[in-house]
Scaffold this active site. Structure first.
Site, PDB file in Angstrom:
ATOM      1  N   ARG A  40      14.761  59.230 -55.690  1.00 52.77           N
ATOM      2  CA  ARG A  40      14.533  58.977 -56.986  1.00 52.77           C
ATOM      3  C   ARG A  40      15.972  58.112 -57.449  1.00 52.77           C
ATOM      4  O   ARG A  40      16.324  58.101 -58.555  1.00 52.77           O
ATOM      5  CB  ARG A  40      14.397  60.163 -58.063  1.00 52.77           C
ATOM      6  CG  ARG A  40      13.202  60.936 -57.748  1.00 52.77           C
ATOM      7  CD  ARG A  40      12.054  60.186 -58.670  1.00 52.77           C
ATOM      8  NE  ARG A  40      10.906  60.808 -58.812  1.00 52.77           N
ATOM      9  CZ  ARG A  40      10.713  61.762 -59.952  1.00 52.77           C
ATOM     10  NH1 ARG A  40      11.626  61.728 -60.922  1.00 52.77           N
ATOM     11  NH2 ARG A  40       9.628  62.436 -59.920  1.00 52.77           N
ATOM     12  N   ARG A  44      15.913  57.126 -64.537  1.00 57.26           N
ATOM     13  CA  ARG A  44      16.688  57.123 -65.885  1.00 57.26           C
ATOM     14  C   ARG A  44      18.095  57.226 -65.986  1.00 57.26           C
ATOM     15  O   ARG A  44      18.509  56.925 -66.998  1.00 57.26           O
ATOM     16  CB  ARG A  44      15.996  57.854 -66.803  1.00 57.26           C
ATOM     17  CG  ARG A  44      14.400  57.633 -67.094  1.00 57.26           C
ATOM     18  CD  ARG A  44      13.445  58.606 -67.593  1.00 57.26           C
ATOM     19  NE  ARG A  44      13.417  59.600 -66.454  1.00 57.26           N
ATOM     20  CZ  ARG A  44      12.641  60.641 -66.610  1.00 57.26           C
ATOM     21  NH1 ARG A  44      12.092  60.906 -67.766  1.00 57.26           N
ATOM     22  NH2 ARG A  44      12.305  61.365 -65.679  1.00 57.26           N
ATOM     23  N   ARG A  53      12.588  49.588 -67.741  1.00 55.27           N
ATOM     24  CA  ARG A  53      11.429  50.361 -67.936  1.00 55.27           C
ATOM     25  C   ARG A  53      10.738  50.004 -69.272  1.00 55.27           C
ATOM     26  O   ARG A  53       9.375  50.273 -69.630  1.00 55.27           O
ATOM     27  CB  ARG A  53      11.816  52.002 -67.905  1.00 55.27           C
ATOM     28  CG  ARG A  53      10.928  52.906 -68.653  1.00 55.27           C
ATOM     29  CD  ARG A  53      10.016  53.385 -67.451  1.00 55.27           C
ATOM     30  NE  ARG A  53       9.457  54.700 -67.817  1.00 55.27           N
ATOM     31  CZ  ARG A  53       8.280  54.810 -68.733  1.00 55.27           C
ATOM     32  NH1 ARG A  53       7.818  53.706 -69.272  1.00 55.27           N
ATOM     33  NH2 ARG A  53       7.676  55.797 -68.874  1.00 55.27           N
ATOM     34  N   ASP A  90       4.734  55.549 -57.407  1.00 57.85           N
ATOM     35  CA  ASP A  90       4.680  56.957 -57.708  1.00 57.85           C
ATOM     36  C   ASP A  90       3.531  57.662 -57.076  1.00 57.85           C
ATOM     37  O   ASP A  90       2.670  56.845 -56.578  1.00 57.85           O
ATOM     38  CB  ASP A  90       4.554  57.440 -59.146  1.00 57.85           C
ATOM     39  CG  ASP A  90       4.638  58.867 -59.603  1.00 57.85           C
ATOM     40  OD1 ASP A  90       5.896  59.238 -59.962  1.00 57.85           O
ATOM     41  OD2 ASP A  90       3.550  59.717 -59.649  1.00 57.85           O
ATOM     42  N   TYR A 166      -1.822  68.136 -59.127  1.00 56.49           N
ATOM     43  CA  TYR A 166      -1.896  67.473 -60.382  1.00 56.49           C
ATOM     44  C   TYR A 166      -3.445  67.232 -60.690  1.00 56.49           C
ATOM     45  O   TYR A 166      -3.683  67.025 -61.756  1.00 56.49           O
ATOM     46  CB  TYR A 166      -1.107  66.091 -60.224  1.00 56.49           C
ATOM     47  CG  TYR A 166       0.408  66.350 -60.301  1.00 56.49           C
ATOM     48  CD1 TYR A 166       1.048  66.752 -61.409  1.00 56.49           C
ATOM     49  CD2 TYR A 166       0.895  66.119 -58.883  1.00 56.49           C
ATOM     50  CE1 TYR A 166       2.335  66.884 -61.326  1.00 56.49           C
ATOM     51  CE2 TYR A 166       2.391  66.449 -58.833  1.00 56.49           C
ATOM     52  CZ  TYR A 166       3.205  66.770 -60.112  1.00 56.49           C
ATOM     53  OH  TYR A 166       4.417  67.104 -60.047  1.00 56.49           O
TER      54      TYR A 166
HETATM   55  O1  CP3 Z   1      13.468  56.193 -56.738  1.00 50.49           O
HETATM   56  C1  CP3 Z   1      12.383  56.526 -55.785  1.00 50.49           C
HETATM   57  O2  CP3 Z   1      12.707  57.608 -55.167  1.00 50.49           O
HETATM   58  C2  CP3 Z   1      11.124  55.976 -55.899  1.00 50.49           C
HETATM   59  C3  CP3 Z   1      10.285  56.372 -56.849  1.00 50.49           C
HETATM   60  C4  CP3 Z   1       9.515  57.544 -57.020  1.00 50.49           C
HETATM   61  C5  CP3 Z   1       8.997  58.100 -58.471  1.00 50.49           C
HETATM   62  N1  CP3 Z   1       8.258  59.170 -58.143  1.00 50.49           N
HETATM   63  C6  CP3 Z   1       9.366  57.272 -59.516  1.00 50.49           C
HETATM   64  C7  CP3 Z   1       9.238  58.073 -60.993  1.00 50.49           C
HETATM   65  C8  CP3 Z   1       8.991  58.522 -55.863  1.00 50.49           C
HETATM   66  C9  CP3 Z   1       9.475  58.593 -54.564  1.00 50.49           C
HETATM   67  C10 CP3 Z   1       8.446  59.434 -56.905  1.00 50.49           C
HETATM   68  C11 CP3 Z   1       7.630  60.674 -56.213  1.00 50.49           C
HETATM   69  C12 CP3 Z   1       6.906  61.645 -57.187  1.00 50.49           C
HETATM   70  N2  CP3 Z   1       6.464  61.437 -58.032  1.00 50.49           N
HETATM   71  C13 CP3 Z   1       6.909  62.999 -56.747  1.00 50.49           C
HETATM   72  C14 CP3 Z   1       7.586  63.605 -55.486  1.00 50.49           C
HETATM   73  C15 CP3 Z   1       9.039  63.890 -55.545  1.00 50.49           C
HETATM   74  C16 CP3 Z   1       9.381  64.870 -56.563  1.00 50.49           C
HETATM   75  O3  CP3 Z   1      10.217  64.457 -57.352  1.00 50.49           O
HETATM   76  O4  CP3 Z   1       9.219  65.909 -56.328  1.00 50.49           O
HETATM   77  C17 CP3 Z   1       6.408  63.679 -57.732  1.00 50.49           C
HETATM   78  C18 CP3 Z   1       5.973  65.124 -57.694  1.00 50.49           C
HETATM   79  C19 CP3 Z   1       5.886  62.686 -58.736  1.00 50.49           C
HETATM   80  C20 CP3 Z   1       5.060  63.028 -59.733  1.00 50.49           C
HETATM   81  C21 CP3 Z   1       5.835  62.672 -61.138  1.00 50.49           C
HETATM   82  N3  CP3 Z   1       6.104  61.183 -61.421  1.00 50.49           N
HETATM   83  C22 CP3 Z   1       6.378  63.508 -62.157  1.00 50.49           C
HETATM   84  C23 CP3 Z   1       6.352  64.870 -62.023  1.00 50.49           C
HETATM   85  C24 CP3 Z   1       7.103  62.747 -63.053  1.00 50.49           C
HETATM   86  C25 CP3 Z   1       7.637  63.193 -64.132  1.00 50.49           C
HETATM   87  C26 CP3 Z   1       9.045  63.901 -64.291  1.00 50.49           C
HETATM   88  C27 CP3 Z   1      10.124  63.019 -64.602  1.00 50.49           C
HETATM   89  O5  CP3 Z   1      11.009  62.841 -64.151  1.00 50.49           O
HETATM   90  O6  CP3 Z   1       9.754  62.460 -65.911  1.00 50.49           O
HETATM   91  C28 CP3 Z   1       7.108  61.347 -62.647  1.00 50.49           C
HETATM   92  C29 CP3 Z   1       7.488  60.134 -63.247  1.00 50.49           C
HETATM   93  C30 CP3 Z   1       8.432  59.342 -62.482  1.00 50.49           C
HETATM   94  N4  CP3 Z   1       8.134  58.871 -61.495  1.00 50.49           N
HETATM   95  C31 CP3 Z   1       9.804  58.780 -63.104  1.00 50.49           C
HETATM   96  C32 CP3 Z   1      10.082  57.949 -61.815  1.00 50.49           C
HETATM   97  C33 CP3 Z   1      11.309  57.068 -61.908  1.00 50.49           C
HETATM   98  C34 CP3 Z   1      10.191  58.978 -64.201  1.00 50.49           C
HETATM   99  C35 CP3 Z   1       9.376  58.287 -65.412  1.00 50.49           C
HETATM  100  C36 CP3 Z   1       9.964  57.435 -66.410  1.00 50.49           C
HETATM  101  O7  CP3 Z   1      10.784  56.496 -65.991  1.00 50.49           O
HETATM  102  O8  CP3 Z   1       9.729  57.657 -67.432  1.00 50.49           O
END
Ligand code: CP3
Length: 360
Positions: A40, A44, A53, A90, A166
């Site tokens: 990640r 943010r 974003r 994602d 999910y």
């Molecule tokens: O920079 C990176 O690592 C690449 C991008 C990436 C994202 N999600 C972007 C993201 C990667 C590799 C993921 C994987 C992901 N997504 C996982 C597995 C890794 C982990 O964190 O356990 C999971 C379970 C998800 C599902 C997911 N996506 C959730 C539960 C959430 C909400 C949690 C949160 O932090 O808000 C997301 C949203 C998400 N995916 C964000 C980002 C940058 C935040 C959303 C935003 O910018 O508003």
């Protein structure tokens, strides 16, 4: 291990034409200092990410718009010069691509219209998979052209168990009651959902390699919710099958498996998954990882993401411990989970500088 082989024919002088550091470490080589990237790393905690974003209507559109996804991927590379970029996307693009409605709610994470029975699986199909995911493949191809030549590009997908959680729960879950009720009550029916995801995920990862991804990571974020017997069936077996299929078409592409929370089962993943590298979460004891896992696989991890919020001596000591215990074996320095929004950019800078000063 093929680390040395990967270097043969590459010029060492000047460092320019040498194999990328991440790929050397994934090939089993001990790199000093170890390559570093952070899960990640685009997110943010970066002001430039928050600005970008705000240009997208919603998060799925952000992931599926190559201009935005390319820029989000590059932001942390420009700032910190990490050894690897991870495709900005994602894990929830797969449920979207097989026909489920997916959306993100501010603060609540992903939401979907749930599937809960075998009969409802009929709504899902692989027919439109590559068409729905074409923007992701375009993002990968553009990144491969635009990244600095020393930066490796990692593609990724969620593992079937985590993505299914999910899809069945309708969003994030605390106790996994719905998915476990299905998996325990109708294992053959639930297997059909897992099989569909193995199929979709394998094809998705293969297409990412063909578009330019140089390594792959499979995220099983909720593997730790599964008890003995179930973790082998619903986490390890599907990951192993995905690795097998990807390697069948691309035998040399290195794969990182991340069964978060797998505890002692990390040993089974090291022995059986077929992945070159295991990403370990922050709870895995370093001495155990060094003795039991690192002789078999490259390790990636495992700094507590909260230390990147806290900073100071705690961050310094946490980094030093990992380098001390794991730094003389094959290692990719990383966190034990994704970086959190409260992380401080200046702490990331200090962390990178400390890792780069290390010599085995
Ligand atoms: O920079 C990176 O690592 C690449 C991008 C990436 C994202 N999600 C972007 C993201 C990667 C590799 C993921 C994987 C992901 N997504 C996982 C597995 C890794 C982990 O964190 O356990 C999971 C379970 C998800 C599902 C997911 N996506 C959730 C539960 C959430 C909400 C949690 C949160 O932090 O808000 C997301 C949203 C998400 N995916 C964000 C980002 C940058 C935040 C959303 C935003 O910018 O508003």
């Amino acid at each position: 291990m093929n680390g040395k082989g990967a270097l043969s024919g590459a010029k060492r002088a000047g460092g320019k034409t040498e194999a990328k550091r991440l790929l050397r470490a994934l090939g089993g080589e001990v790199c000093s200092p170890p390559p570093i990237w952070l899960m990640r790393q685009a997110g943010r905690y970066l002001p430039e990410y928050r600005e970008l974003r705000s240009q997208a209507k919603n998060f799925m559109e952000f992931c599926l718009t190559p201009d935005l996804a390319v820029e989000a991927t590059l932001q942390p590379i420009r700032r910190y010069g990490f050894d690897a970029a991870i495709l900005f996307s994602d894990i929830m693009v797969i449920p979207h691509a097989v026909g489920q409605r997916v959306w993100f709610e501010e603060g609540a994470g992903p939401r979907v219209d749930p599937v809960a029975t075998v009969a409802e699986l009929e709504r899902l199909s692989l027919a439109g998979l590559h068409e729905a995911l074409a923007p992701v493949y375009q993002t990968v191809t553009r990144l491969r052209r635009e990244l600095p030549e020393e930066t490796a590009l990692i593609g990724f997908a969620g593992a079937p168990w985590t993505v299914a959680s999910y899809m069945v729960e309708g969003g994030s879950s605390k106790d996994y009651t719905k998915i476990k009720t299905w998996a325990y009550g109708d294992p053959e029916g639930f297997q059909q959902l897992i099989d569909l995801l193995v199929d979709a995920t394998s094809r998705y990862l293969i297409a990412q390699v063909e578009a330019g991804a140089e390594a792959l990571q499979v995220f099983d974020s909720w593997a730790g919710a599964l008890p003995d017997g179930a973790i082998q069936r619903w986490s390890l077996a599907p990951i192993k099958e995905i690795v097998r299929r990807v390697k069948e078409s691309h035998p040399t592409v290195p794969i990182i498996a991340f069964p978060r929370g797998a505890g002692l089962y990390y040993r089974d993943f090291a022995q059986e998954a077929g992945a070159e590298c295991l990403s370990i979460d922050s709870t895995v004891p370093l001495d155990w990882a060094r003795e039991v896992l690192q002789p078999r696989v490259t390790l990636q991890g495992n700094l507590d993401p909260a230390l990147v919020v806290a900073g100071g001596a705690a961050l310094h000591d946490g980094v030093a411990r990992i380098l001390d215990r794991l730094g003389d074996g094959p290692l990719v320095f990383n966190l034990g989970g994704g970086i959190v929004p409260a992380a401080r950019p200046e702490h990331v800078e200090a962390l990178v500088a400390q890792v780069r000063r290390h010599r085995a």
